[in-house]
Every structure is written in C-alpha cells, then in structure tokens.
Design an enzyme around this catalytic site. Structure first.
Site, PDB file in Angstrom:
ATOM      1  N   GLY A  47       0.830  -1.191   0.000  1.00 14.02           N
ATOM      2  CA  GLY A  47       0.000   0.000   0.000  1.00 14.02           C
ATOM      3  C   GLY A  47       0.865   1.242   0.000  1.00 14.02           C
ATOM      4  O   GLY A  47       2.027   1.207   0.429  1.00 14.02           O
ATOM      5  N   GLN A  52       2.688   9.954   1.483  1.00 14.32           N
ATOM      6  CA  GLN A  52       3.977   9.273   1.580  1.00 14.32           C
ATOM      7  C   GLN A  52       4.911   9.635   0.432  1.00 14.32           C
ATOM      8  O   GLN A  52       6.116   9.401   0.532  1.00 14.32           O
ATOM      9  CB  GLN A  52       3.791   7.760   1.608  1.00 14.32           C
ATOM     10  N   CYS A 101       5.840  -0.180   7.385  1.00 16.36           N
ATOM     11  CA  CYS A 101       5.453   1.005   6.618  1.00 16.36           C
ATOM     12  C   CYS A 101       6.661   1.502   5.844  1.00 16.36           C
ATOM     13  O   CYS A 101       7.769   1.558   6.393  1.00 16.36           O
ATOM     14  CB  CYS A 101       4.938   2.086   7.571  1.00 16.36           C
ATOM     15  N   LEU A 102       6.437   1.874   4.601  1.00 14.66           N
ATOM     16  CA  LEU A 102       7.531   2.396   3.784  1.00 14.66           C
ATOM     17  C   LEU A 102       8.100   3.691   4.359  1.00 14.66           C
ATOM     18  O   LEU A 102       9.248   4.026   4.094  1.00 14.66           O
ATOM     19  CB  LEU A 102       7.046   2.614   2.347  1.00 14.66           C
ATOM     20  N   HIS A 143      -4.653   1.157   7.345  1.00 13.60           N
ATOM     21  CA  HIS A 143      -3.299   1.710   7.468  1.00 13.60           C
ATOM     22  C   HIS A 143      -3.119   2.890   6.511  1.00 13.60           C
ATOM     23  O   HIS A 143      -2.637   3.959   6.911  1.00 13.60           O
ATOM     24  CB  HIS A 143      -2.268   0.609   7.165  1.00 13.60           C
ATOM     25  N   GLU A 144      -3.521   2.697   5.258  1.00 16.56           N
ATOM     26  CA  GLU A 144      -3.361   3.762   4.261  1.00 16.56           C
ATOM     27  C   GLU A 144      -4.273   4.953   4.561  1.00 16.56           C
ATOM     28  O   GLU A 144      -3.869   6.105   4.386  1.00 16.56           O
ATOM     29  CB  GLU A 144      -3.593   3.220   2.853  1.00 16.56           C
ATOM     30  N   HIS A 147      -2.750   7.341   6.919  1.00 15.86           N
ATOM     31  CA  HIS A 147      -1.814   8.290   6.303  1.00 15.86           C
ATOM     32  C   HIS A 147      -2.537   9.545   5.814  1.00 15.86           C
ATOM     33  O   HIS A 147      -1.998  10.647   5.889  1.00 15.86           O
ATOM     34  CB  HIS A 147      -1.069   7.651   5.131  1.00 15.86           C
TER      35      HIS A 147
END
Length: 174
Positions: A47, A52, A101-102, A143-144, A147
């Site tokens: 994702g 991000q 997470c990235l 999660h996304e 953000h």
C-alpha cells in the site's frame, strides 16, 4: 512514469490531514497514480498513500498479494486506487497484526485494526466504488487511510514492547 521519493517519519507531510481530490480524472491525478504504482512496485510494499510521496491529497493504493489473501472473503487483488476514501467499521471486532510502513523503514509493530470495514470512494475513472473489506485487505486500507489523516501506525499501537526493528523482532521473537 517515475519512482517517487518516500517521505519518512518526522516529515510534516505525514502529520497533517490530506486535502480532498477535486477531480479524480484530472491528468495530474492520473500521473500521480501511475507514478505511485511504479513506486509501490519498486518498493515491494502492499500500500502507498499520496502523503507518503509528498503529495497531500486523499488517495491511496493498496493490494492483496496471493500469499496474504485470507480466503474467499479476502481474495488476492492487484493494485487498486481509492480516491477520497471513506472507511467505516462494520462492527467492533478487531485483530492484532504486525505492520510495517515504507515511511518507517525496517521497523515493525503490532497494531489493532477493525476486522471488517465498509469503504467508499472513487476509482481513477471517477466512478463511485463501495464495498466491504475483511482480513488483510481491511487492515491495509485502514493503514493507508491513517496516512490521509496524518496518523502513523505507532500512534495506534497499544503495546510498545511489540515495536522494533524487524530483524531484531524476528531474531528474538518479541
């Protein structure tokens, strides 16, 4: 298309609520989605939210790899885009899952998320989409969505002893 830089924890773009996308079909949004797809593919993630990649807009990409599918109610899915999403829990049942997470490279933590959610938004063609998501898909979508609201997963954790570097957590079974 281009691989975009990924904002890391500490950058202000990750701490602020993102703005609505006025036109999901606008050329700049289509280009952003294409670049985010390439970035997600390059990163090996499941994702990616626009903040991000330093774009404070309400859109995210998500996928369910075959290895993460949890059966008929949570099938594998190629990368999907959801623009101006709305997520609502279906009930109070939550599951704990280890997340990465990235924007927090090499770190992992155990996060409670709703097991089942209802979602709505727009696809890249400007068509309204809605449905139910369960299991891994529901977890990734939440999660996304966080953000887009300026929330990183450690802020959702209830037990910080379950937060650390992935290699160390694996090595010591934390």
């Amino acid at each position: 298309m281009a691989v975009l830089a990924i904002a890391r924890m500490g950058h202000p773009v990750l701490r602020q609520p993102a703005q609505e996308v006025p036109d999901p079909t606008a050329p700049d949004i289509q280009r952003l989605i294409a670049d985010m797809r390439e970035t997600l593919e390059e990163s090996g993630g499941v994702g990616l939210a626009a903040p991000q990649v330093f774009v404070s807009q309400r859109l995210f990409l998500y996928s369910v790899p075959l290895a993460r599918s949890e059966g008929e109610d949570d099938p594998s899915l190629p990368v999907q885009a959801l623009i101006n999403p709305v997520l609502k829990p279906v009930d109070d049942e939550k599951l704990l899952r280890t997340e990465g997470c990235l924007s927090l490279p090499d770190l992992r933590g155990e996060v409670p998320r709703y097991k089942r959610i209802w979602y709505a938004g727009f696809d890249p063609h400007g068509q309204k989409v809605e449905g139910m998501a369960t299991g891994f898909r529901a977890h990734v979508m939440q999660h996304e969505m966080d953000h887009l609201d300026g929330i990183l997963y450690p802020m959702r954790m209830t037990d910080m002893s379950k937060f650390g570097f992935a290699k160390e957590l694996t090595r010591y079974g934390a």
